[in-house]
Each structure stands twice: as structure tokens, then as C-alpha cells.
Enzyme design. Sequence first.
Site, PDB file in Angstrom:
ATOM      1  N   CYS A   1      -1.298   0.217  -6.726  1.00 41.30           N
ATOM      2  CA  CYS A   1      -0.136   0.900  -7.325  1.00 41.30           C
ATOM      3  C   CYS A   1       1.073  -0.006  -7.530  1.00 41.30           C
ATOM      4  CB  CYS A   1       0.229   2.110  -6.471  1.00 41.30           C
ATOM      5  SG  CYS A   1      -1.088   3.314  -6.442  1.00 41.30           S
TER       6      CYS A   1
ATOM      7  N   LEU B   1       0.692   9.886  -3.124  1.00 42.12           N
ATOM      8  CA  LEU B   1      -0.214   9.768  -1.978  1.00 42.12           C
ATOM      9  C   LEU B   1      -0.312   8.308  -1.551  1.00 42.12           C
ATOM     10  CD1 LEU B   1      -3.175  11.958  -3.379  1.00 42.12           C
ATOM     11  CD2 LEU B   1      -1.227  12.743  -1.995  1.00 42.12           C
ATOM     12  N   ARG B   2      -0.166   8.059  -0.232  1.00 47.60           N
ATOM     13  CA  ARG B   2      -0.380   6.701   0.282  1.00 47.60           C
ATOM     14  C   ARG B   2      -1.809   6.593   0.781  1.00 47.60           C
ATOM     15  NH1 ARG B   2       3.709   7.078   4.935  1.00 47.60           N
ATOM     16  NH2 ARG B   2       2.991   9.219   4.660  1.00 47.60           N
ATOM     17  N   GLU B   3      -2.486   5.533   0.403  1.00 39.78           N
ATOM     18  CA  GLU B   3      -3.849   5.367   0.930  1.00 39.78           C
ATOM     19  C   GLU B   3      -3.763   5.249   2.451  1.00 39.78           C
ATOM     20  OE1 GLU B   3      -5.366   2.961  -2.974  1.00 39.78           O
ATOM     21  OE2 GLU B   3      -6.457   2.670  -1.109  1.00 39.78           O
TER      22      GLU B   3
ATOM     23  N   GLY C   1       6.771  -9.731   5.220  1.00 35.43           N
ATOM     24  CA  GLY C   1       5.455 -10.331   5.433  1.00 35.43           C
ATOM     25  C   GLY C   1       4.916 -10.937   4.159  1.00 35.43           C
TER      26      GLY C   1
ATOM     27  N   LYS D   1       9.517  -3.786   6.315  1.00 34.85           N
ATOM     28  CA  LYS D   1       8.650  -4.704   7.078  1.00 34.85           C
ATOM     29  C   LYS D   1       8.377  -5.940   6.220  1.00 34.85           C
ATOM     30  CE  LYS D   1       6.058  -4.233  10.302  1.00 34.85           C
ATOM     31  NZ  LYS D   1       6.198  -4.911  11.606  1.00 34.85           N
TER      32      LYS D   1
ATOM     33  N   GLU E   1       1.291  11.740  -8.569  1.00 34.33           N
ATOM     34  CA  GLU E   1       0.951  11.801  -7.149  1.00 34.33           C
ATOM     35  C   GLU E   1       1.809  10.802  -6.384  1.00 34.33           C
ATOM     36  OE1 GLU E   1      -0.932   7.888  -7.270  1.00 34.33           O
ATOM     37  OE2 GLU E   1      -0.580   9.119  -5.512  1.00 34.33           O
TER      38      GLU E   1
ATOM     39  N   THR F   1      -1.131   7.767 -13.225  1.00 39.39           N
ATOM     40  CA  THR F   1       0.187   7.181 -13.489  1.00 39.39           C
ATOM     41  C   THR F   1       0.198   6.621 -14.896  1.00 39.39           C
ATOM     42  OG1 THR F   1       0.413   6.617 -11.159  1.00 39.39           O
ATOM     43  CG2 THR F   1       1.838   5.438 -12.704  1.00 39.39           C
TER      44      THR F   1
END
Length: 434
Positions: free
Chosen positions: A257, A150-152, A250, A248, A148, A120
Site C-alpha cells: 500500500c 485495513l492493516r495486514e 528504521g 518508529k 478500506e 484503491t
Amino acid sequence: MKIVVIGSGYVGLVSACCLANSGHEVWTVEKDPKRFSTLKEGHMPIHEAGLDKLFEKCFNNTLFVENSLRTVPNAVSVAIIAVGTPSRTDGTVDLSQIETVIEELTAWCDYNLTIVMKSTVPPGTGQELMKKYFARLDKDFTYVSNPEFLREGSAIADWYLPDRIVLGSTNEAGIQIMEELYADIKAPIVTMDVTSAEMTKYAANAFLATKISFINEIACLCEKVSADVDCVAKGIGFDKRIGPHFLKPGIGYGGSCFPKDTRGLEALSKRHDHSFHLLSAVIEVNKNQVNLAVEKITKSLDGLEGKRICVLGLAFKPGTDDIRESPGIEIVAKLVSAKALVTVVDPIAMESFKAKYSQWKLTYCHEESLELGTNSQAIVIATDWPQFIQLDWCAIYNRMLQPRVILDGRNCLDAEKMKRIGFVYLAFGRRNDL
Ligand code: UDX
């Protein structure tokens, strides 16, 4: 195709393993000696569901691990850059690793190579790199920005089932070679110029972070008017223009990221004399979520000094051992500095936590331990691991000491059940008067 992937972190390793699994011949180059030797022995240095099996299947078959370009055959057609671009203290992005790699690639390769930027990088970086490094070359490199998404914890699924593939290229040849590289991935390919592709990545992460800070603000208001944020999130999520995801509330977003990319985009805006007010507010709201959590605990325990508090969750999210900018760890830091007696629990991230924070006087506990919560006056859920949600909360209640507070930092437990057991149950935006 023959491909070299430079950088074997969470992005580089997933890319290398998936490309090798798709039948390409892949060399991954990792400079870090410890990570290189772990990989060379055939082991996985990070936790990512399913990656160890992919690596085992491809290692020394279609995937080769090197620690320098010198041992990579000078015949690859694509070089994917997946090295770190960390935040500096002022929020700007440190591109030193990128520049080192580009210098090495231009010195190593004497033919027309396609360089793919998967790291990035701030919008405009590609153009600057081409001007600085490609202009003076006697070979014709092609530069492609391929950010990318991509989510960990679900990176392999995100690789093979992406919502889209974004390609920013200087020429059609770059697009064509990338279409060949992704031939087995069925997803829309969105092509554009390099700078727009770089901006797409930042805009995506900034927007997702905005959704999270928005619902956290709504949660704060719900507490004041005694509304229930879970109902509100569900109610707005049915609107296709909003969608149910990333609503969500919290203790806020963490990871390698969102924090870095929101700060990077804010710094870029400032550099271009644009005050991105909304983004600055997103960052401020997120920073404050940890403070709100600690305030709730402090009030419910009437002070923190000498109080026994068990923090469940060190990873920044479930499914990973990644503790970078983890809100749970920020909470531990504040509790420790307030002289509370802190126990920490995490199914996977405990080792990466201990390696970095061994200086803190903490008690460590396994999530399956029958001692979990013993003599604790409060428990904080910082990461919504399934293992925590499935704990025997009745048994834990009997092991705790008054006032038996649960701060559900991810609104992940059944509030009514916890209150029925007898806990003082605290969360974010959930009605407390039921
Ligand atoms: C993110 C982006 O989702 C991904 O597309 C990008 O490529 C990398 O950054 P990741 O950081 O791995 O992926 O995790 P993600 O699932 O997006 O969660 C980020 C953080 O937001 C976590 O700390 C998570 O707990 C938090 N979060 C997420 C919320 O607080 N609320 C939500 O509703 C969703």
C-alpha cells in the site's frame, strides 16, 4: 443481504469473510486458478490472523467461492470490487483489472446493482468509470467508493473496529444500502462525494507514510547530535495533535500500500501539473533507508564480500506472509550483489519468499533453530517479529564470529542489553555513546 466480492486477496478475502460472518450471504469470485482451488478445498491462501477460523465457519454456509460471475446467483444487491491496482514503472496506477470487472458486471447484471469500489483507485476514477460504463446502460447502477483502512496482521480487528467508515456515493440510495451492509459495525460513517472518498484513502496513506519518513529524518539527525530518537518520538507523541503512532524509525515502510499509493499520488499530482514536493521527499527518504542500513553494515564489517550475514525478517511487517516491497528483501538483494554470504529467516514468509527469489544462493534457517547466527559476523533485524525480539541473544552471541554486529533495522531490541552482552549494536537514531 446478498453480496458478491470480486477478488480474494488480502482485502477481498477479509471483506468476504467478515461480511459472511456478520450474516450476509456472500459469493467471492477469484480468477486465479491456484488461489481458487485452494479456497475451494476450504484452505486459506494467505496468512491473516483469525481469517482461517472465520473462513472455516462461513465456507459453504454463508460464504461461497466461485471463479466466475456465471455461477453467482443473479440476485445480489451489492458487488464489491477488491481486485489489484498495481503500480506501473512510472508510478501511475494500472486499472486494467478494475475495468475488466466493471465490464463483466455490467454484462452480467440486468437490474439496479450497487457497485462498491474497495480497491484503491486514483481520485477521479469513479467519475471516469461511471461516464465510460454506466452512461450507456439501460439499467441504473449506483456507484459507491468505500476505501478500506485495513492493516495486514490486524485486518479483522480493523474491519470490526474501524476508526471510521468512508462512503463516497452518487446518491442517497447508495449510502442507505451501505449503512445496511455495515449495520453491525459501530463506527462513525463519513459520507462525501466519490472523488473525495478516493482522495481520502490516498491522503490517509500518504500522511502515515509522511510520519514514518519524518521520524526517519529526525533519527538521522539524532545520530549526528547524539540525541535518542526513541525519547524524542515519545516526547512528541504525547502531543494529541501528533499522537504516538507511526513514529518508529528504521529501514522504512514496505508492503502493497504505502509504496504504491505514495507513488500513485505523486504521479496523479504530476498529471495535474502540481509538484507535490513533500510527498516526493517522503518517497526519497524511504528509499534511502535501505541504503543507510547497508552502509552501516558495510562500515561495521569493513566490506561485505565473503562476510556471513544473517537477515531476520522477509515479510514487510510482522503478522503477515506478505513480502511485497519488503525493505528486508531489498537489503538481502544488496548484500547478495555485494557477494556476502547471506542466511535468511522468517517465521511465516519464507515460502512466499522462496517462490519468488529461488534464484538467489542463500541459506535458510528457522527462527527456533539452535544454529541461528552460527559463524555469522553480523545479524540484521529487518522485521520486528516478536519471535526475533525473544531470541536467546547470549547464546547467539556465542555462536557468532567477530565482530558480532547487530543492525536493529526496527529499533526493536533493548540496546543496553545487547551492548552488555557484547554486540556491536547499530540502530536508527539511538545513542551509540551510552
Ligand atoms: C497500511 C495502512 O496502515 C492501512 O490503513 C491501509 O489500509 C493499508 O496500508 P499496512 O501496509 O498493512 O497498512 O501496514 P502498516 O502497519 O501501516 O505498516 C506499513 C509499513 O510501515 C510497514 O513496512 C511497517 O514496518 C512500516 N512502519 C509502520 C514503520 O516503518 N514505522 C512505523 O512507525 C509504522
